[in-house]
Design an enzyme around this catalytic site. Structure first.
Site, PDB file in Angstrom:
ATOM      1  N   CYS A 105       0.846  -1.192   0.000  1.00 39.03           N
ATOM      2  CA  CYS A 105       0.000   0.000   0.000  1.00 39.03           C
ATOM      3  C   CYS A 105       0.883   1.245   0.000  1.00 39.03           C
ATOM      4  O   CYS A 105       1.831   1.342   0.788  1.00 39.03           O
ATOM      5  CB  CYS A 105      -0.900   0.001   1.226  1.00 39.03           C
ATOM      6  SG  CYS A 105      -1.841   1.540   1.424  1.00 39.03           S
ATOM      7  N   HIS A 133       2.877  -8.236  13.665  1.00 40.15           N
ATOM      8  CA  HIS A 133       2.062  -7.883  12.505  1.00 40.15           C
ATOM      9  C   HIS A 133       2.976  -7.667  11.302  1.00 40.15           C
ATOM     10  O   HIS A 133       4.052  -7.089  11.418  1.00 40.15           O
ATOM     11  CB  HIS A 133       1.251  -6.620  12.786  1.00 40.15           C
ATOM     12  CG  HIS A 133       0.229  -6.316  11.735  1.00 40.15           C
ATOM     13  ND1 HIS A 133       0.541  -5.662  10.561  1.00 40.15           N
ATOM     14  CD2 HIS A 133      -1.106  -6.588  11.671  1.00 40.15           C
ATOM     15  CE1 HIS A 133      -0.551  -5.534   9.827  1.00 40.15           C
ATOM     16  NE2 HIS A 133      -1.565  -6.090  10.479  1.00 40.15           N
ATOM     17  N   GLU A 135       2.941  -5.707   8.786  1.00 44.11           N
ATOM     18  CA  GLU A 135       3.326  -4.322   8.481  1.00 44.11           C
ATOM     19  C   GLU A 135       4.434  -3.837   9.406  1.00 44.11           C
ATOM     20  O   GLU A 135       5.385  -3.179   8.964  1.00 44.11           O
ATOM     21  CB  GLU A 135       2.108  -3.403   8.592  1.00 44.11           C
ATOM     22  CG  GLU A 135       2.429  -1.966   8.218  1.00 44.11           C
ATOM     23  CD  GLU A 135       1.263  -1.020   8.424  1.00 44.11           C
ATOM     24  OE1 GLU A 135       1.524   0.165   8.704  1.00 44.11           O
ATOM     25  OE2 GLU A 135       0.099  -1.458   8.311  1.00 44.11           O
ATOM     26  N   SER A 231      -7.076  -9.513  10.823  1.00 43.25           N
ATOM     27  CA  SER A 231      -7.126  -8.160  10.265  1.00 43.25           C
ATOM     28  C   SER A 231      -7.095  -7.149  11.396  1.00 43.25           C
ATOM     29  O   SER A 231      -8.062  -7.002  12.146  1.00 43.25           O
ATOM     30  CB  SER A 231      -8.403  -7.970   9.434  1.00 43.25           C
ATOM     31  OG  SER A 231      -8.623  -6.602   9.155  1.00 43.25           O
ATOM     32  N   ASN A 233      -7.213  -3.856  11.447  1.00 41.72           N
ATOM     33  CA  ASN A 233      -8.191  -2.767  11.424  1.00 41.72           C
ATOM     34  C   ASN A 233      -9.591  -3.265  11.743  1.00 41.72           C
ATOM     35  O   ASN A 233     -10.395  -2.539  12.332  1.00 41.72           O
ATOM     36  CB  ASN A 233      -8.138  -2.017  10.083  1.00 41.72           C
ATOM     37  CG  ASN A 233      -8.795  -2.771   8.952  1.00 41.72           C
ATOM     38  OD1 ASN A 233      -9.991  -2.646   8.713  1.00 41.72           O
ATOM     39  ND2 ASN A 233      -8.014  -3.564   8.231  1.00 41.72           N
TER      40      ASN A 233
END
Length: 338
Positions: A105, A133, A135, A231, A233
């Site tokens: 992203c 995580h 990211e 997930s 979020n």
């Protein structure tokens, strides 16, 4: 079983915006385009996005999801997921003679660039995020010697830096806005000269979905968040709903995971979905609720979204030919450089 009728005053509050963000949409389309252009298999390092339905759908089309670059055969095409990867992963792919497509992203890429910039200026970087995580792993890999992970306010007490006048905070893009700022406030109390990133690291879609849930949670007895448990979020949306006043909030991948017992004494159900969730899954939840008397749907609109991202530049090249050329160079069967 709960007995319900359409005239019982039951209603659904449907969050807007919800579902796919621009980065997820870009990543999913990138896999589909790669399969269309180059044919199966297309290897994807880690789940392209954190959603069970999306991953299973792409697997049926010919995508193969792997956790390690070493699992990808020499000369194949591998795509990096929307969560981003550390520089070492790009190096592994080069050593394996792999053609790569980077579907990170752009908002995650921005955080990577910030980490590199501050590391080059010899700052200590406090990365607010969840340990393990994908990211966070990718961002930390940009400057491991400069980055310290801060996993919430409880971690602040143990944080140490070399020079309190040269310290900056960055964050994972999918966190709870409120919890992140609570962590930042605690860090600023400990390090008064703490520098903030040049722009907000928490992505627009994460913030907008949380804002809609806050508005919904004030009226909803129950909030159903459509999303997968891995997930970040989506999990945060459940937390935000409860903090906003919802009596209960649950995370489901599919409508058939909803427990009818959740509807006992409920007149208003809030529905939203995480940033990696296709709308078809929300539609199935609405249909499930409609069949049980929740037919009145009201939109709770928190923001307008019009952001789009262009597809990875690698999709404009002949990657199969590039991968074959890399393998030929390794085996010595390629054209002479003379």
């Amino acid at each position: 079983m709960v007995s319900m009728t359409a005239s019982s005053g039951r209603r659904v509050l449907l969050a807007a915006p919800r579902g796919y963000c621009a980065g997820v949409d870009r990543a999913v389309i990138a896999v589909e385009k790669a399969l269309e252009q180059y044919g199966a298999p297309i290897y994807v390092r880690h789940e392209i996005v954190h959603n069970k339905y999306v991953v299973q759908t792409l697997e049926r089309k010919g995508a193969i999801f792997v956790e390690r670059t070493a699992e990808v055969p020499e000369g194949a095409i591998v795509m990096f997921s929307a969560h981003g990867v550390a520089p070492v992963v790009h190096e592994e792919a080069a050593r394996g003679k792999l053609a790569t497509i980077d579907a990170t992203c752009p908002l995650v890429t921005k955080v990577h660039k910030e980490a590199v910039r501050f590391a080059n200026e010899d700052f200590d970087i406090l990365l607010i995020g969840h340990e393990g995580h994908e990211e966070v792993i990718g961002t930390s890999g940009e400057a491991p010697e400069h980055i310290t992970l801060v996993d919430g306010p409880g971690d602040v007490a143990k944080v140490e830096v070399r020079d309190p006048s040269k310290v900056v905070w960055l964050s994972q893009t999918t966190l709870s806005v409120d919890e992140t700022m609570e962590t930042v406030d605690a860090l600023k109390e400990k390090f008064p000269q703490l520098i903030s990133p040049p722009s907000d690291d928490i992505c627009y879609a994460t913030q907008n979905r949380q804002l809609a849930v806050k508005q919904m949670g004030e009226e909803a007895d129950l909030v159903i968040v459509v999303g997968s448990r891995n997930s970040s979020n989506s999990v945060r949306l459940v937390e935000v709903a409860k903090l906003a006043g919802a009596r209960d909030a649950y995370l489901v991948d599919f409508a058939d995971e909803i427990d009818e017992a959740w509807l006992e004494g409920v007149s208003t159900v809030g529905v939203t979905s995480g940033a990696s969730v296709p709308e078809i899954l929300v539609e199935q939840v609405l249909e499930w609720l409609s069949q049980r008397g929740f037919e009145d749907v009201e939109i709770v609109k928190a923001a307008e979204e019009s952001i789009t991202f262009s597809l990875p530049k690698e999709l404009r090249r002949d990657l199969r030919a590039e991968a074959a050329a890399l393998v030929e160079q390794r085996t010595g069967n390629g054209p002479s450089a003379e």
